[in-house]
Design a protein around this motif. Structure first.
Motif, PDB file in Angstrom:
ATOM      1  N   MET A 269      -2.669 -10.107   8.444  1.00  0.00           N
ATOM      2  CA  MET A 269      -1.352  -9.475   8.401  1.00  0.00           C
ATOM      3  C   MET A 269      -0.521 -10.086   7.271  1.00  0.00           C
ATOM      4  N   CYS A 270       0.313  -9.283   6.646  1.00  0.00           N
ATOM      5  CA  CYS A 270       1.191  -9.756   5.579  1.00  0.00           C
ATOM      6  C   CYS A 270       2.622  -9.854   6.084  1.00  0.00           C
ATOM      7  N   GLY A 271       3.332 -10.828   5.519  1.00  0.00           N
ATOM      8  CA  GLY A 271       4.749 -10.929   5.838  1.00  0.00           C
ATOM      9  C   GLY A 271       5.547  -9.943   5.000  1.00  0.00           C
ATOM     10  N   ARG A 272       6.805 -10.224   4.782  1.00  0.00           N
ATOM     11  CA  ARG A 272       7.642  -9.322   4.004  1.00  0.00           C
ATOM     12  C   ARG A 272       7.161  -9.287   2.553  1.00  0.00           C
ATOM     13  N   PRO A 273       7.224  -8.127   1.905  1.00  0.00           N
ATOM     14  CA  PRO A 273       6.755  -8.021   0.518  1.00  0.00           C
ATOM     15  C   PRO A 273       7.624  -8.844  -0.418  1.00  0.00           C
ATOM     16  N   PRO A 274       7.062  -9.258  -1.564  1.00  0.00           N
ATOM     17  CA  PRO A 274       7.835 -10.097  -2.495  1.00  0.00           C
ATOM     18  C   PRO A 274       9.016  -9.332  -3.090  1.00  0.00           C
ATOM     19  N   THR A 282      11.625   0.816  -1.376  1.00  0.00           N
ATOM     20  CA  THR A 282      12.260   2.095  -1.015  1.00  0.00           C
ATOM     21  C   THR A 282      12.269   2.356   0.483  1.00  0.00           C
ATOM     22  N   SER A 283      11.721   1.446   1.299  1.00  0.00           N
ATOM     23  CA  SER A 283      11.661   1.648   2.749  1.00  0.00           C
ATOM     24  C   SER A 283      12.280   0.461   3.466  1.00  0.00           C
ATOM     25  N   PHE A 284      12.463   0.620   4.787  1.00  0.00           N
ATOM     26  CA  PHE A 284      13.022  -0.473   5.578  1.00  0.00           C
ATOM     27  C   PHE A 284      12.021  -1.623   5.675  1.00  0.00           C
ATOM     28  N   LEU A 285      12.538  -2.820   5.627  1.00  0.00           N
ATOM     29  CA  LEU A 285      11.683  -4.004   5.730  1.00  0.00           C
ATOM     30  C   LEU A 285      11.206  -4.213   7.165  1.00  0.00           C
ATOM     31  N   LEU A 286       9.955  -4.618   7.306  1.00  0.00           N
ATOM     32  CA  LEU A 286       9.395  -4.980   8.597  1.00  0.00           C
ATOM     33  C   LEU A 286       9.109  -6.475   8.619  1.00  0.00           C
ATOM     34  N   ALA A 287       8.932  -6.997   9.840  1.00  0.00           N
ATOM     35  CA  ALA A 287       8.642  -8.431   9.954  1.00  0.00           C
ATOM     36  C   ALA A 287       7.225  -8.732   9.472  1.00  0.00           C
ATOM     37  N   VAL A 288       6.285  -7.862   9.851  1.00  0.00           N
ATOM     38  CA  VAL A 288       4.893  -8.030   9.437  1.00  0.00           C
ATOM     39  C   VAL A 288       4.330  -6.673   9.051  1.00  0.00           C
ATOM     40  N   TYR A 289       3.248  -6.713   8.239  1.00  0.00           N
ATOM     41  CA  TYR A 289       2.595  -5.482   7.794  1.00  0.00           C
ATOM     42  C   TYR A 289       1.097  -5.609   8.027  1.00  0.00           C
ATOM     43  N   SER A 293      -1.384  -1.809   4.220  1.00  0.00           N
ATOM     44  CA  SER A 293      -0.032  -1.282   4.051  1.00  0.00           C
ATOM     45  C   SER A 293       0.331  -1.222   2.576  1.00  0.00           C
ATOM     46  N   ARG A 294       1.046  -0.173   2.173  1.00  0.00           N
ATOM     47  CA  ARG A 294       1.459  -0.015   0.782  1.00  0.00           C
ATOM     48  C   ARG A 294       2.970   0.182   0.719  1.00  0.00           C
ATOM     49  N   VAL A 311       2.720  -2.053  -4.099  1.00  0.00           N
ATOM     50  CA  VAL A 311       1.973  -3.264  -3.764  1.00  0.00           C
ATOM     51  C   VAL A 311       1.239  -3.001  -2.454  1.00  0.00           C
ATOM     52  N   THR A 312       0.073  -3.634  -2.293  1.00  0.00           N
ATOM     53  CA  THR A 312      -0.777  -3.381  -1.125  1.00  0.00           C
ATOM     54  C   THR A 312      -1.095  -4.699  -0.435  1.00  0.00           C
ATOM     55  N   CYS A 313      -1.091  -4.658   0.914  1.00  0.00           N
ATOM     56  CA  CYS A 313      -1.443  -5.842   1.709  1.00  0.00           C
ATOM     57  C   CYS A 313      -2.959  -5.908   1.847  1.00  0.00           C
ATOM     58  N   ASN A 314      -3.551  -7.030   1.446  1.00  0.00           N
ATOM     59  CA  ASN A 314      -4.994  -7.209   1.531  1.00  0.00           C
ATOM     60  C   ASN A 314      -5.295  -8.643   1.945  1.00  0.00           C
ATOM     61  N   GLU A 315      -5.876  -8.776   3.146  1.00  0.00           N
ATOM     62  CA  GLU A 315      -6.262 -10.094   3.688  1.00  0.00           C
ATOM     63  C   GLU A 315      -5.079 -11.053   3.687  1.00  0.00           C
ATOM     64  N   GLY A 316      -3.953 -10.560   4.105  1.00  0.00           N
ATOM     65  CA  GLY A 316      -2.777 -11.404   4.267  1.00  0.00           C
ATOM     66  C   GLY A 316      -1.987 -11.647   3.003  1.00  0.00           C
ATOM     67  N   THR A 317      -2.361 -11.020   1.884  1.00  0.00           N
ATOM     68  CA  THR A 317      -1.685 -11.266   0.610  1.00  0.00           C
ATOM     69  C   THR A 317      -1.274  -9.940  -0.023  1.00  0.00           C
TER      70      THR A 317
END
Length: 390
Positions: A269-274, A282-289, A293-294, A311-317
């Motif tokens: 899982m990824c945290g908030r995007p950088p 352009t979307s609401f922030l979530l706690a985890v992704y 997720s893109r 940006v895309t979440c891949n293996e926690g990054t």
């Protein structure tokens, strides 16, 4: 209650003496008043009286007449112990009377009839509505009549049901074909003011099957679930759903389950995007992704986005975010310093994005001091080389 009435009749004591005129004294009406007011009233004089709030008159027309035996009928106001009825209104029917009264005394009745598909309480064409101490009886003069003739996607009513009349408030059981049911899986319908509720129409019964779980288990199991049923599930150890929780629920809807039970490795899982300078997502922030997720970025006005806007979440990054390049600010001060101005524009201050072409010309009375190519400058990450005129 006392009513003081005085009737005076005097006979002459000698032959030929005329009899005195018959008169009535002023009436005393407790809790009421009257008009006209006189000291004496002569034979056939009339008064009209009214009662105070909480009292009602003894006569319907509230009129009394002076007679040789006194006031008739005797005017009086009685405490309102039995409330009269308001003039009735027959819903889905018609009242048959020529007189309309503001109030109706207890015991009075009227005849009435009902519209098509409605019947009187007695079942005959004419009904009778009566003012009682509790109000009008019957309270619902015209009742709806319902006929049970068919069931769409259901079994035909029995001969007894087919020939029976149902009235407002009656309930009948309905049998649907396999795989069909009345709405909300009801098994009966009721005759209401607007007809059968629900209508005699069976609809397909929708179910949700047991979903296939990945990295999760169901709290309860079952072969099928009805619409609006809820199924709770739990992620396996070391896994969580897209909300960052280990437990969640899904609901069986008209088109199936609201979502599939998906759980991900907590480490994937990824945290908030950088965050990026001069830009945002352009979307609401979530706690985890969850993995895959893109997220899309955009730059502020006049800033030029460089790189992929996703940006895309891949293996926690998260993958590398884009950059927002500074715009070029063409100021009046800089142009005056070089004796130049914008070609075809009168802006005192002009903004250009990275890569934009900016055309200059010499101000009136000045000539170019740099090559002609410099008068077509390109904005480079907030920097622009100005031409110069003398």
């Amino acid at each position: 209650m006392l009513l003081l009435i005085s009737v005076t009749l005097t006979v002459g004591v000698s032959l030929g003496a005329p009899a005195q005129e018959i008169t009535c004294d002023r009436p005393f009406i407790l809790n009421g008043n009257y008009i006209p007011e006189k000291t004496k009233y002569t034979l056939t004089d009339i008064i009209i009286y009214h009662c105070k709030e909480g009292f009602y008159p003894a006569t319907k027309r509230m009129i009394a007449r002076c007679t040789n035996t006194g006031w008739e009928p005797r005017p009086r106001c009685t405490l309102l112990q039995v409330k009269p009825c308001e003039f009735p209104k027959i819903k889905h029917g018609h009242l048959h009377t020529a007189d309309r009264e503001n109030t109706v005394p207890v015991g009075k009745w009227y005849d009435y009839s009902c519209n098509d598909n409605f019947v009187t309480h007695s079942g005959s064409f004419w009904g009778r509505i009566t003012c009682t101490r509790e109000g009008w009886s019957p309270a619902v003069p015209c009742r709806r009549r319902c006929l049970f003739r068919y069931v769409v996607h259901g079994y035909t009513p029995s001969s007894e049901e087919y020939h029976k009349d149902y009235f407002q408030g009656d309930t009948v059981r309905v049998e649907c074909h396999p795989g069909y049911s009345l709405p909300n899986e009801q098994t009966s319908m009721t005759c209401t003011e607007n007809g059968w509720s629900p209508p005699p129409t069976c609809i397909p019964v929708k179910y949700c099957g047991m979903p296939v779980f990945e990295n999760a288990t169901a709290v309860i199991t079952g072969a099928r679930f009805r619409v609006n049923d809820t199924l709770d599930y739990k992620c396996l150890d070391g896994y969580e759903n897209q909300d960052g929780k280990s437990t969640a629920s899904m609901v069986c809807g008209e088109d199936g389950w609201t979502h599939l039970p998906t759980c991900y490795k907590s480490t994937d899982m990824c945290g908030r995007p950088p965050s990026i300078s001069n830009g945002d997502i352009t979307s609401f922030l979530l706690a985890v992704y969850p993995p895959g997720s893109r997220i899309e970025y955009q730059c502020q006005a006049y800033y030029q986005l460089r790189g992929s806007k996703y940006v895309t979440c891949n293996e926690g990054t998260w993958s590398e975010p884009p950059k927002c390049m500074d715009p070029c600010v063409i100021s009046e001060q800089s142009m005056n310093k070089n004796n130049i101005q914008l070609k075809g524009k009168e802006d005192k201050t002009y903004y250009a994005k990275t890569g934009d072409l900016i055309e200059f010309v010499c101000k009136s009375g000045h000539t170019a001091a740099t090559s002609q190519q410099t008068f077509q400058a390109v904005c480079q990450e907030g920097v622009v080389e100005y031409p110069r005129c003398e």
